[in-house]
Design a protein around this motif. Sequence first.
Motif, PDB file in Angstrom:
ATOM      1  N   TYR A  54      20.660   2.389  -9.474  1.00 20.45           N
ATOM      2  CA  TYR A  54      20.405   3.440  -8.396  1.00 20.45           C
ATOM      3  C   TYR A  54      21.334   4.752  -8.933  1.00 20.45           C
ATOM      4  N   GLN A  55      20.934   5.962  -8.918  1.00 20.39           N
ATOM      5  CA  GLN A  55      21.980   7.196  -9.101  1.00 20.39           C
ATOM      6  C   GLN A  55      21.972   7.562  -7.842  1.00 20.39           C
ATOM      7  N   ILE A  56      23.353   7.863  -7.502  1.00 19.16           N
ATOM      8  CA  ILE A  56      23.686   8.814  -6.200  1.00 19.16           C
ATOM      9  C   ILE A  56      24.396   9.832  -6.592  1.00 19.16           C
ATOM     10  N   SER A  57      23.959  10.995  -5.951  1.00 19.10           N
ATOM     11  CA  SER A  57      24.710  12.385  -6.594  1.00 19.10           C
ATOM     12  C   SER A  57      24.387  13.275  -5.138  1.00 19.10           C
ATOM     13  N   ASN A  58      25.310  14.302  -5.332  1.00 19.25           N
ATOM     14  CA  ASN A  58      25.331  15.272  -4.265  1.00 19.25           C
ATOM     15  C   ASN A  58      24.208  16.262  -4.265  1.00 19.25           C
ATOM     16  N   GLN A  59      23.529  16.613  -3.024  1.00 23.83           N
ATOM     17  CA  GLN A  59      22.560  17.351  -3.284  1.00 23.83           C
ATOM     18  C   GLN A  59      22.712  18.977  -3.174  1.00 23.83           C
ATOM     19  N   ALA A  60      23.860  19.429  -2.428  1.00 21.43           N
ATOM     20  CA  ALA A  60      23.808  20.613  -2.133  1.00 21.43           C
ATOM     21  C   ALA A  60      25.198  21.162  -3.058  1.00 21.43           C
ATOM     22  N   CYS A  61      25.014  22.319  -3.777  1.00 22.84           N
ATOM     23  CA  CYS A  61      26.068  22.954  -4.546  1.00 22.84           C
ATOM     24  C   CYS A  61      26.622  24.147  -3.825  1.00 22.84           C
ATOM     25  N   LEU A  62      26.280  24.495  -2.722  1.00 18.31           N
ATOM     26  CA  LEU A  62      26.474  25.820  -2.072  1.00 18.31           C
ATOM     27  C   LEU A  62      27.558  25.534  -0.830  1.00 18.31           C
ATOM     28  N   GLY A  63      28.592  26.408  -0.786  1.00 16.52           N
ATOM     29  CA  GLY A  63      29.351  26.624   0.238  1.00 16.52           C
ATOM     30  C   GLY A  63      30.372  25.551   0.517  1.00 16.52           C
ATOM     31  N   ARG A  64      30.440  24.919  -0.864  1.00 11.35           N
ATOM     32  CA  ARG A  64      31.565  23.640  -0.873  1.00 11.35           C
ATOM     33  C   ARG A  64      32.200  23.902  -2.090  1.00 11.35           C
ATOM     34  N   THR A  65      33.494  23.536  -2.055  1.00  8.69           N
ATOM     35  CA  THR A  65      34.460  23.484  -3.335  1.00  8.69           C
ATOM     36  C   THR A  65      33.946  22.251  -4.309  1.00  8.69           C
ATOM     37  N   GLU A  66      34.008  22.396  -5.522  1.00  9.95           N
ATOM     38  CA  GLU A  66      33.910  21.174  -6.381  1.00  9.95           C
ATOM     39  C   GLU A  66      34.780  19.970  -5.827  1.00  9.95           C
ATOM     40  N   HIS A  67      36.029  20.308  -5.298  1.00  9.99           N
ATOM     41  CA  HIS A  67      36.671  19.238  -4.711  1.00  9.99           C
ATOM     42  C   HIS A  67      36.209  18.521  -3.584  1.00  9.99           C
ATOM     43  N   ASP A  68      35.559  19.223  -2.691  1.00 13.03           N
ATOM     44  CA  ASP A  68      34.930  18.714  -1.676  1.00 13.03           C
ATOM     45  C   ASP A  68      33.704  17.940  -1.876  1.00 13.03           C
ATOM     46  N   ILE A  69      32.924  18.144  -3.048  1.00 14.41           N
ATOM     47  CA  ILE A  69      31.658  17.558  -3.303  1.00 14.41           C
ATOM     48  C   ILE A  69      32.240  16.282  -3.998  1.00 14.41           C
ATOM     49  N   LEU A  70      33.318  16.224  -4.779  1.00 10.56           N
ATOM     50  CA  LEU A  70      33.670  14.963  -5.508  1.00 10.56           C
ATOM     51  C   LEU A  70      34.171  14.209  -4.597  1.00 10.56           C
ATOM     52  N   GLU A  71      34.706  14.775  -3.440  1.00  9.59           N
ATOM     53  CA  GLU A  71      35.582  13.621  -2.552  1.00  9.59           C
ATOM     54  C   GLU A  71      34.432  12.960  -1.554  1.00  9.59           C
ATOM     55  N   THR A  72      33.547  13.823  -1.017  1.00 10.05           N
ATOM     56  CA  THR A  72      32.563  13.199  -0.233  1.00 10.05           C
ATOM     57  C   THR A  72      31.854  12.067  -0.948  1.00 10.05           C
ATOM     58  N   LEU A  73      31.503  12.440  -2.309  1.00 10.71           N
ATOM     59  CA  LEU A  73      30.644  11.385  -3.024  1.00 10.71           C
ATOM     60  C   LEU A  73      31.523  10.136  -3.223  1.00 10.71           C
ATOM     61  N   GLY A  74      32.651  10.542  -3.582  1.00 12.29           N
ATOM     62  CA  GLY A  74      33.769   9.317  -4.145  1.00 12.29           C
ATOM     63  C   GLY A  74      33.983   8.384  -2.837  1.00 12.29           C
ATOM     64  N   THR A  75      34.035   9.111  -1.734  1.00  4.99           N
ATOM     65  CA  THR A  75      34.179   8.255  -0.612  1.00  4.99           C
ATOM     66  C   THR A  75      33.021   7.204  -0.300  1.00  4.99           C
ATOM     67  N   VAL A  76      31.832   8.058  -0.316  1.00  2.00           N
ATOM     68  CA  VAL A  76      30.559   7.160  -0.092  1.00  2.00           C
ATOM     69  C   VAL A  76      30.356   5.871  -1.093  1.00  2.00           C
ATOM     70  N   ILE A  77      30.657   6.299  -2.331  1.00  2.00           N
ATOM     71  CA  ILE A  77      30.551   5.367  -3.522  1.00  2.00           C
ATOM     72  C   ILE A  77      31.565   4.147  -3.104  1.00  2.00           C
ATOM     73  N   ALA A  78      32.667   4.629  -2.723  1.00  2.00           N
ATOM     74  CA  ALA A  78      33.815   3.375  -2.708  1.00  2.00           C
ATOM     75  C   ALA A  78      33.106   2.211  -1.475  1.00  2.00           C
ATOM     76  N   GLN A  79      32.607   3.141  -0.475  1.00  2.00           N
ATOM     77  CA  GLN A  79      31.945   2.429   0.657  1.00  2.00           C
ATOM     78  C   GLN A  79      30.727   1.465   0.080  1.00  2.00           C
ATOM     79  N   ILE A  80      29.900   2.101  -0.679  1.00  2.00           N
ATOM     80  CA  ILE A  80      28.899   1.311  -1.209  1.00  2.00           C
ATOM     81  C   ILE A  80      29.316   0.168  -1.948  1.00  2.00           C
ATOM     82  N   ILE A  81      30.162   0.403  -2.940  1.00  2.00           N
ATOM     83  CA  ILE A  81      30.792  -0.697  -3.649  1.00  2.00           C
ATOM     84  C   ILE A  81      31.322  -1.717  -2.848  1.00  2.00           C
ATOM     85  N   ALA A  82      31.827  -1.480  -1.947  1.00  2.00           N
ATOM     86  CA  ALA A  82      32.743  -2.433  -0.764  1.00  2.00           C
ATOM     87  C   ALA A  82      31.294  -3.454  -0.394  1.00  2.00           C
ATOM     88  N   TYR A  83      30.186  -2.641   0.007  1.00  2.00           N
ATOM     89  CA  TYR A  83      29.133  -3.287   0.613  1.00  2.00           C
ATOM     90  C   TYR A  83      28.572  -4.321  -0.318  1.00  2.00           C
TER      91      TYR A  83
END
Lengths: 350, 350
Positions: free
Chosen positions: A219-248
Motif C-alpha cells: 500500500y502507498q500512503i500519501s498526503n492528499q492536500a498540498c494547500l495551506g500547509r508547509t512542507e514540514h507539516d505535511i511530512l510530519e503528519t505523514l511520518g507520524t502516521v507511518i510510524a504508527q502503522i509500522i507499530a501496528y
Amino acid sequence: MKLDKIITSPSSWLKPGGPNDDIVLSTRVRLARNVAGRPFLSRLNPDEQNDLEAYLKQAVLAALKPDRYTWFELDDMSQIDRQCLVERHLISRELAAGEGRRGVAIGPKQRIAIMANEEDHLRLQVYAPGLQLQDAWQEADAIDDRLEARVTFTFSPNLGYLTACPTNVGTGLRASVMLHLPALVLTRQIEKVFNAVARLRLAVRGLYGEGTQATGDIYQISNQACLGRTEHDILETLGTVIAQIIAYEKEARGALVTDSPTALDDRVMRSWAILTHARIISSEETLALLSAVRLGIHMKRLKGVNIGTVNELFLTTRRGHLQKLRGAELGESERDGARAETIRERLGTN
Amino acid sequence: MKLDKIITSPSSWLKPGGPNDDIVLSTRVRLARNVAGRPFLSRLNPDEQNDLEAYLKQAVLAALKPDRYTWFELDDMSQIDRQCLVERHLISRELAAGEGRRGVAIGPKQRIAIMANEEDHLRLQVYAPGLQLQDAWQEADAIDDRLEARVTFTFSPNLGYLTACPTNVGTGLRASVMLHLPALVLTRQIEKVFNAVARLRLAVRGLYGEGTQATGDIYQISNQACLGRTEHDILETLGTVIAQIIAYEKEARGALVTDSPTALDDRVMRSWAILTHARIISSEETLALLSAVRLGIHMKRLKGVNIGTVNELFLTTRRGHLQKLRGAELGESERDGARAETIRERLGTN
C-alpha cells in the motif's frame, strides 16, 4: 545510460537495507511545477508542447549534472519500454499513455526522475529505499532549488505553486510511503487502519497508484492536500502516521507468531513451494505469494532466501518486464508461463 | 501377526506392479455367505451371536492354514485400530461400527480378510494389486470351497446363496475394481463414463465405499446384481467395462500431454510442491494433491519419486493411521498438522 540498462538493473526503491525495510519498501517525494508565462498542458497546441519539452530538457540537464542524467523521449519509446518505466515507478501511467512530445530525465541509480509534459510541466520525483521522508524531501528540495535558479515557476504569494489540478496547488508536494502490510491484512485489521488514515486526510493506494488495487499487501500512503500547509507539516503528519502503522504491523506480526505459528509457516512455505514449482502463474497470484515469502523472510520463518531477489520479483514479474526480458510481445497465457519460468530462474530452483 | 504390525505394513492393494497399475490400484472379490440353520444376524440375540462367532472362528481357522491367518475380535479393539482396518479395506465400516461379538481373520500379506458377523455371517474378501479379476476370483473360490468343506451355507437351488440383503442373493459375489481416473476428471469426461457404467448395472463408489465421496479421483466400480447370473458372467461384464474405462483414461492422459502439457506440469508440480512444503493439510486436499502427483509419476512428468511411497500415502494420511502413528487421539487441527509432517517425512523432504 541506455534505457535497456535501466530496465534490467535492480530498482533502487526495492533495495533492502533502508530504514524499517521489513515493512517499508520505499519513500517517494514528488513536486509539481509549471513554467511561468506558459499555459498548462491542456491549453497547449502540439507546437507549443514540442517547444516546452525542448525548453525543459535543456533547462533540466543544464541545472543538474548532465552526465548523470539521461533524457528519454516518450514518443520515441516502444509500448513495452514505457510499460517497464511505469512498473519501475520512473514515469506515471499518464505520461506513458499521453500524447505529443513528452520526456523524462532519469538520474543516478534510478532514484530521481523528472517528467516533462505530464499533467504539469514538470514532475520531480525522488525515491529512497525504506522510510526516509526527510532525506527524500531534502534531496527533492535541493534539486528544486537548482531548477528554480534557471526556470521561473508559476507561484502565487497567497496560494503557493500553481498546478494543473487544484489538489496540487500550494506546495505541489506529494510525499508517499510504500508499505508492506501482510500481517495487518491477515489479521483483518487493515480496514480499521485505513479508516483512521482517511480521517487524517491521507490517501491509500495500491502498488501501482491511483485506481490500482492493492496487490501483494503493498500500500502507498500519501498526503492528499498540498494547500495551506508547509512542507514540514505535511511530512510530519505523514511520518507520524507511518510510524504508527509500522507499530501496528509489528504488533500484528508478533500476534501471528504467538497465536498461530504453524498457520504462518504453512502460508509461507506453501507460497515458497508454489513460486518455486509452478509452470503457469498469474500476476495477482505471484504478488500474493511474494508477499507471504517476504513476510516469512523478515520474520525468519524462511531461511536462506535472498530478500533482494524476492523484492526484485515484485517488479520483474510484471507484464512489461516479462516481455522486455523475452524481447517479444506476449499474450496473457504466454506471460503466465514466462512469469513462472522467470521466478524459478531468479529463485535458483529451475 | 500382531495388529500393530498389520497396520504399519505396506498394504498389498496399494502396491505398484500389478497389471495396469498406472490406472488400476486394486481388484477386490467379495463373497457373502451365511451358515445353514442359523438365523441372519439381525435375528440373533447376543448369546447366539457369541456362539456363531466362536463357531466361525474355529471353522475358518481350521479350514485355512491357521499359522498364516490371525483372528481379531472387533469388540476388544480400540476405536483407532478399527478405523485403521477400515482404511486398509480389511474390514467394512459396518463391521467396525457394529455391536456385539464380531471378528475378522486376516490372511497372508493382507490380501485376504474374512469377516464374521457383519451383515452376513461370513464375508470373504480377496484383494489383488492392479487389475486381476480372474486371479482374485479363483483365490476367493478356492477359499470358499475349503470353507464349504466344513460349513454348510444356506443355499437355494432356485436362487443360489441366501444373504441378509436381497442385493447379494445368488452368487453373493461382488467384484470391484479400484481405478485412478484423474485425466477423465480433468477433461470432464468422468460423468459421461459413469452414466454409461450405470446403464450396465454397475455401481460407482468413492475410495471408501458406499456413501463416501470420490476423493483423489479414485473410484470403485463393481457389479450391482448378484442374482440370475453366473460368477463368470459377472466378472466378464465388469472386466469388459473396466478395459474400456482404462482405454478412455489412457486417451484422456494422452490428450492432456498433447493439448496442454504446461498446464499438466503446472498441476503436477504445484501438487508436489504443496505436499512437500505444507505445514497444515486437510485429508481432502491431500488426496487431490496425491492424485495429481500419482498422475505425474505415471506420465513421467515428475521423476525421482517413488510411486509406492505415494500410493501408501493415500492410506497413511487417513485419520486412523495418523492417530495410530502418533499413538494418540488427535483433534482435526492436530491431524492436519500431523498429516503434513507425515507427508514431508515419507516424501523425504522434511
